[in-house]
Every structure is written in C-alpha cells, then in structure tokens.
Scaffold this motif. Sequence first.
Motif, PDB file in Angstrom:
ATOM      1  N   ARG A 254       5.457  -2.792  21.096  1.00 44.26           N
ATOM      2  CA  ARG A 254       6.834  -2.289  21.120  1.00 44.26           C
ATOM      3  C   ARG A 254       7.703  -3.219  20.300  1.00 44.26           C
ATOM      4  N   ASP A 255       8.471  -2.616  19.423  1.00 41.62           N
ATOM      5  CA  ASP A 255       9.492  -3.324  18.663  1.00 41.62           C
ATOM      6  C   ASP A 255      10.821  -2.946  19.313  1.00 41.62           C
ATOM      7  N   VAL A 256      11.909  -3.418  18.784  1.00 37.62           N
ATOM      8  CA  VAL A 256      13.217  -3.111  19.358  1.00 37.62           C
ATOM      9  C   VAL A 256      13.448  -1.606  19.439  1.00 37.62           C
ATOM     10  N   ASN A 257      13.127  -0.885  18.369  1.00 38.83           N
ATOM     11  CA  ASN A 257      13.435   0.546  18.301  1.00 38.83           C
ATOM     12  C   ASN A 257      12.219   1.454  18.194  1.00 38.83           C
ATOM     13  N   ALA A 258      11.015   0.929  18.362  1.00 37.91           N
ATOM     14  CA  ALA A 258       9.841   1.767  18.122  1.00 37.91           C
ATOM     15  C   ALA A 258       8.640   1.306  18.935  1.00 37.91           C
ATOM     16  N   VAL A 259       7.740   2.242  19.161  1.00 38.07           N
ATOM     17  CA  VAL A 259       6.425   1.925  19.714  1.00 38.07           C
ATOM     18  C   VAL A 259       5.452   2.046  18.547  1.00 38.07           C
ATOM     19  N   ILE A 260       4.611   1.043  18.364  1.00 39.64           N
ATOM     20  CA  ILE A 260       3.705   0.982  17.217  1.00 39.64           C
ATOM     21  C   ILE A 260       2.272   1.106  17.700  1.00 39.64           C
ATOM     22  N   PHE A 261       1.512   2.013  17.082  1.00 41.85           N
ATOM     23  CA  PHE A 261       0.095   2.196  17.382  1.00 41.85           C
ATOM     24  C   PHE A 261      -0.683   1.604  16.212  1.00 41.85           C
ATOM     25  N   CYS A 262      -1.530   0.621  16.488  1.00 45.59           N
ATOM     26  CA  CYS A 262      -2.231  -0.102  15.422  1.00 45.59           C
ATOM     27  C   CYS A 262      -3.731   0.116  15.491  1.00 45.59           C
ATOM     28  N   GLU A 263      -4.298   0.455  14.358  1.00 50.74           N
ATOM     29  CA  GLU A 263      -5.746   0.494  14.192  1.00 50.74           C
ATOM     30  C   GLU A 263      -6.086  -0.669  13.278  1.00 50.74           C
ATOM     31  N   GLN A 264      -6.757  -1.644  13.805  1.00 45.94           N
ATOM     32  CA  GLN A 264      -7.075  -2.851  13.051  1.00 45.94           C
ATOM     33  C   GLN A 264      -8.418  -2.674  12.368  1.00 45.94           C
ATOM     34  N   LYS A 265      -8.479  -3.026  11.096  1.00 44.69           N
ATOM     35  CA  LYS A 265      -9.733  -3.011  10.344  1.00 44.69           C
ATOM     36  C   LYS A 265      -9.891  -4.368   9.679  1.00 44.69           C
ATOM     37  N   LEU A 266     -10.966  -5.042   9.990  1.00 41.24           N
ATOM     38  CA  LEU A 266     -11.247  -6.339   9.388  1.00 41.24           C
ATOM     39  C   LEU A 266     -12.296  -6.126   8.312  1.00 41.24           C
ATOM     40  N   GLN A 267     -11.989  -6.569   7.116  1.00 39.56           N
ATOM     41  CA  GLN A 267     -12.907  -6.364   6.002  1.00 39.56           C
ATOM     42  C   GLN A 267     -13.593  -7.672   5.651  1.00 39.56           C
ATOM     43  N   ASP A 268     -14.888  -7.603   5.474  1.00 38.51           N
ATOM     44  CA  ASP A 268     -15.670  -8.760   5.056  1.00 38.51           C
ATOM     45  C   ASP A 268     -15.278  -9.098   3.623  1.00 38.51           C
ATOM     46  N   LEU A 269     -14.737 -10.289   3.405  1.00 37.45           N
ATOM     47  CA  LEU A 269     -14.258 -10.665   2.074  1.00 37.45           C
ATOM     48  C   LEU A 269     -15.381 -10.752   1.047  1.00 37.45           C
ATOM     49  N   ARG A 270     -16.606 -10.811   1.509  1.00 33.33           N
ATOM     50  CA  ARG A 270     -17.733 -10.817   0.569  1.00 33.33           C
ATOM     51  C   ARG A 270     -17.995  -9.422   0.029  1.00 33.33           C
ATOM     52  N   GLN A 271     -17.382  -8.421   0.641  1.00 30.37           N
ATOM     53  CA  GLN A 271     -17.610  -7.036   0.243  1.00 30.37           C
ATOM     54  C   GLN A 271     -16.291  -6.335  -0.061  1.00 30.37           C
ATOM     55  N   VAL A 272     -15.407  -7.008  -0.781  1.00 39.60           N
ATOM     56  CA  VAL A 272     -14.100  -6.437  -1.100  1.00 39.60           C
ATOM     57  C   VAL A 272     -14.282  -5.285  -2.086  1.00 39.60           C
ATOM     58  N   HIS A 273     -13.633  -4.176  -1.791  1.00 40.77           N
ATOM     59  CA  HIS A 273     -13.713  -2.987  -2.635  1.00 40.77           C
ATOM     60  C   HIS A 273     -12.332  -2.668  -3.177  1.00 40.77           C
ATOM     61  N   PRO A 274     -12.276  -2.009  -4.316  1.00 43.74           N
ATOM     62  CA  PRO A 274     -10.971  -1.552  -4.802  1.00 43.74           C
ATOM     63  C   PRO A 274     -10.365  -0.571  -3.798  1.00 43.74           C
ATOM     64  N   PRO A 275      -9.046  -0.384  -3.805  1.00 41.90           N
ATOM     65  CA  PRO A 275      -8.391   0.492  -2.823  1.00 41.90           C
ATOM     66  C   PRO A 275      -8.994   1.883  -2.713  1.00 41.90           C
ATOM     67  N   ALA A 276      -9.495   2.427  -3.793  1.00 41.81           N
ATOM     68  CA  ALA A 276     -10.066   3.776  -3.752  1.00 41.81           C
ATOM     69  C   ALA A 276     -11.279   3.843  -2.829  1.00 41.81           C
ATOM     70  N   ARG A 277     -11.916   2.710  -2.566  1.00 41.45           N
ATOM     71  CA  ARG A 277     -13.093   2.696  -1.696  1.00 41.45           C
ATOM     72  C   ARG A 277     -12.778   2.120  -0.325  1.00 41.45           C
ATOM     73  N   GLY A 278     -11.508   1.937  -0.034  1.00 45.59           N
ATOM     74  CA  GLY A 278     -11.109   1.386   1.254  1.00 45.59           C
ATOM     75  C   GLY A 278     -11.266   2.406   2.368  1.00 45.59           C
ATOM     76  N   PRO A 279     -10.745   2.094   3.561  1.00 43.15           N
ATOM     77  CA  PRO A 279     -10.860   3.008   4.700  1.00 43.15           C
ATOM     78  C   PRO A 279     -10.245   4.365   4.397  1.00 43.15           C
ATOM     79  N   THR A 280     -10.855   5.403   4.910  1.00 37.13           N
ATOM     80  CA  THR A 280     -10.354   6.760   4.726  1.00 37.13           C
ATOM     81  C   THR A 280     -10.235   7.439   6.081  1.00 37.13           C
TER      82      THR A 280
END
Length: 81
Positions: free
Chosen positions: A44-70
């Motif tokens: 909860r922020d002052v004016n909003a409720v925030i729903f977060c989906e956390q994704k941790l990416q292995d830095l050894r396998q960094v992909h360009p944005p086009a190959r990121g989470p979908t």
Amino acid sequence: MTKTRQTLGQWGEEIAAKYLVAQGMVILDRNWRTSAGEIDIIARDVNAVIFCEQKLQDLRQVHPPARGPTVPQGRQPFSRV
C-alpha cells in the motif's frame, strides 16, 4: 521447481519487499494465493494498492527486452486501475 531456484526466488522477493518499504510503502501480504494464481507482494502506498509480480533474472543469462518475460497466451496483464 528446484530448491535452488525456489530459494533464489524467495531472495528476490525479499529484495523487492525491502525496496518497496524503503520507498515508503507498507507490505500488506506476500505470496497471496487464489484459484487464479499467486501475487508475490501486495503493498500500500499513500493513494494506491500495488500488486507486484517479482521476477529475478540470472545475470549470466541476460536477454534483450524482446526475449524478456511475456504474458501467457489467454491471460491479461495486470494494469493500474
């Protein structure tokens, strides 16, 4: 999911939660499950409720944005209301 991957995911969620708290948000719940799925962090922020989906990416396998989470086919992404 392997134990190592699960532990890494929990570590990523902890980092995300600490970041949100440092930004002045209050964590309302974590790993909230419904029949539709799971939400990693609800905050909860002052004016909003925030729903977060956390994704941790292995830095050894960094992909360009086009190959990121979908969004899985047939599902709608979360949006700010």
